[in-house]
Every structure is written in C-alpha cells, then in structure tokens.
Design a protein around this motif. Structure first.
Motif, PDB file in Angstrom:
ATOM      1  N   PRO A 128       0.779  -1.220   0.019  1.00 51.16           N
ATOM      2  CA  PRO A 128       0.017  -0.071   0.017  1.00 51.16           C
ATOM      3  C   PRO A 128       1.009   1.228   0.020  1.00 51.16           C
ATOM      4  O   PRO A 128       1.920   1.206   0.143  1.00 51.16           O
ATOM      5  N   PRO A 129       0.240   2.467  -0.456  1.00 48.71           N
ATOM      6  CA  PRO A 129       0.864   3.581  -0.226  1.00 48.71           C
ATOM      7  C   PRO A 129       1.853   4.039   1.058  1.00 48.71           C
ATOM      8  O   PRO A 129       2.831   4.601   0.974  1.00 48.71           O
ATOM      9  N   ALA A 130       1.268   3.531   2.028  1.00 45.36           N
ATOM     10  CA  ALA A 130       1.932   3.944   3.367  1.00 45.36           C
ATOM     11  C   ALA A 130       3.365   3.332   3.296  1.00 45.36           C
ATOM     12  O   ALA A 130       4.356   4.011   3.842  1.00 45.36           O
ATOM     13  N   TYR A 131       3.639   2.140   2.850  1.00 43.29           N
ATOM     14  CA  TYR A 131       4.863   1.589   2.756  1.00 43.29           C
ATOM     15  C   TYR A 131       5.695   2.217   1.760  1.00 43.29           C
ATOM     16  O   TYR A 131       6.851   2.444   1.809  1.00 43.29           O
ATOM     17  N   ALA A 153      10.274  -5.547   4.639  1.00 43.32           N
ATOM     18  CA  ALA A 153      10.055  -6.720   5.496  1.00 43.32           C
ATOM     19  C   ALA A 153       8.795  -6.690   6.301  1.00 43.32           C
ATOM     20  O   ALA A 153       7.938  -7.465   6.502  1.00 43.32           O
ATOM     21  N   GLU A 154       8.419  -5.457   6.748  1.00 38.73           N
ATOM     22  CA  GLU A 154       7.482  -5.191   7.652  1.00 38.73           C
ATOM     23  C   GLU A 154       6.212  -5.334   6.484  1.00 38.73           C
ATOM     24  O   GLU A 154       5.198  -5.639   6.943  1.00 38.73           O
ATOM     25  N   VAL A 173       8.652 -11.268  10.482  1.00 34.38           N
ATOM     26  CA  VAL A 173       9.301 -11.979   9.251  1.00 34.38           C
ATOM     27  C   VAL A 173      10.572 -11.137   9.120  1.00 34.38           C
ATOM     28  O   VAL A 173      11.153 -10.128   9.498  1.00 34.38           O
ATOM     29  N   GLU A 174      11.756 -12.017   8.879  1.00 32.83           N
ATOM     30  CA  GLU A 174      13.114 -11.554   8.665  1.00 32.83           C
ATOM     31  C   GLU A 174      13.311 -11.756   6.912  1.00 32.83           C
ATOM     32  O   GLU A 174      12.910 -12.772   6.232  1.00 32.83           O
TER      33      GLU A 174
END
Length: 185
Positions: A128-131, A153-154, A173-174
């Motif tokens: 999404p745009p936030a990332y 990763a987030e 998650v890594e």
C-alpha cells in the motif's frame, strides 16, 4: 547505495518521459545548465578539472574514459527530470503504492509448533501507499540498506504473510539473503 536503494532508483528512472542525453558533450551541457552555467561546480561533481569540462562543451573532447563516462551518466541520471520523478513518487506514496518482486530468504518467528526455518521464496507483492511513502522518506533521509530492508520486510509481513491481519497473529518476518529485488510504481 545497496540493492534496495538501487532498485528504488531504477523504478524512479522508469517513470522518465524523455530519454537521458546519450553523448558526453550533451550530458556535460545538461549538467552545466543544472549548475546555472558553472563549469567549476560540474568539474567538482565529476572529479575533473574545469578545463576538461570546457573542452567537452566546445567539442574538443567527445569520448570520455570509462570511469568518467560512468560518473557523468550517474550525475545526469540523478538530476534528470526532477519534477517527473517527484510527481511519480508522490503518486505512489499517496495513491497507487509500490510493487516489489524479490527472490530472497524469508524466515520468521511464529507460534510454537510451526516451522520457523527460513527458505528462499519468490514473491511479487503490491504494498500500500503507506509503505511506499516510508521507503521514499527513508531513502531521502539517507537510510541504510538494512533500514530499507526492514521497511520492506514489515510490508511483506503485514500484507503477504499476515494477510492484512487476518491470520498469523504475532508473526515476525526476516528478509535476508536477497538474490534480486525489482520495484515498480
């Protein structure tokens, strides 16, 4: 920079509406114009003498050495179409988001009884745009490669693995051992 930063730069370059100048004299003219006519500033950016820049402008020099050609192309790419670049990033950060395709090792920490062994996965995911906004802000603030990986990763964790909160609560998650990353917005 690193694989994540380079991929963001390549995605930005894909939004250009006109091709970058090809010849060394044309590239030199562009840089001099961007520096408001200062051949001294261009020489400092490229690590050459002011006289060398002037010779490219007059046409005495046409074919730079490989190292100078690479620096010249890199500097032109950095300054080419700043408004187009800004508009595309703004669009991705507010409306469209970013698509990341990667082949990398994804490991995770999960609830007892499930496997947490990392394995190489090929993932193509729209974030999404936030990332996208977080990635652009971090890159412009001079974030490290690891910080950019952590943001991605987030995003993968929330959107791909947790399915936007519908499953795998508490999963971390890594994102490591990146083979390649391609981004598009």
């Amino acid at each position: 920079m690193g694989i994540m930063g380079d991929s963001l730069d390549k995605a930005t370059e894909a939004t250009f509406t006109r091709p970058i100048p090809k010849s060394a004299p044309a590239q030199m003219r562009f840089l001099v114009k961007r520096e408001k006519g200062s051949t001294k500033a261009v020489a400092r950016r490229l690590g050459v003498s002011q006289r060398t820049v002037e010779r490219y402008l007059t046409g005495q020099f046409r074919h730079p050495r490989k190292d100078l050609a690479a620096r010249l192309a890199d500097q032109v790419r950095k300054d080419w179409q700043p408004r187009v670049r800004a508009r595309a990033r703004q669009q991705a950060a507010t409306a469209t988001g970013i698509v990341i395709e990667t082949r990398a090792r994804f490991g995770f920490t999960a609830a007892p009884g499930s496997t947490d062994d990392g394995r190489v996965r090929l993932i193509t995911q729209h974030l999404p745009p936030a990332y996208a906004a977080r990635l652009f802000e971090a890159q412009s603030a001079g974030a490290t490669e690891q910080q950019l990986r952590d943001i991605a990763a987030e995003g993968f964790q929330e959107i791909y693995f947790k399915d936007s909160g519908r499953r795998a609560d508490g999963l971390l998650v890594e994102f490591t051992d990146i083979d390649y990353v391609e981004m598009d917005f």
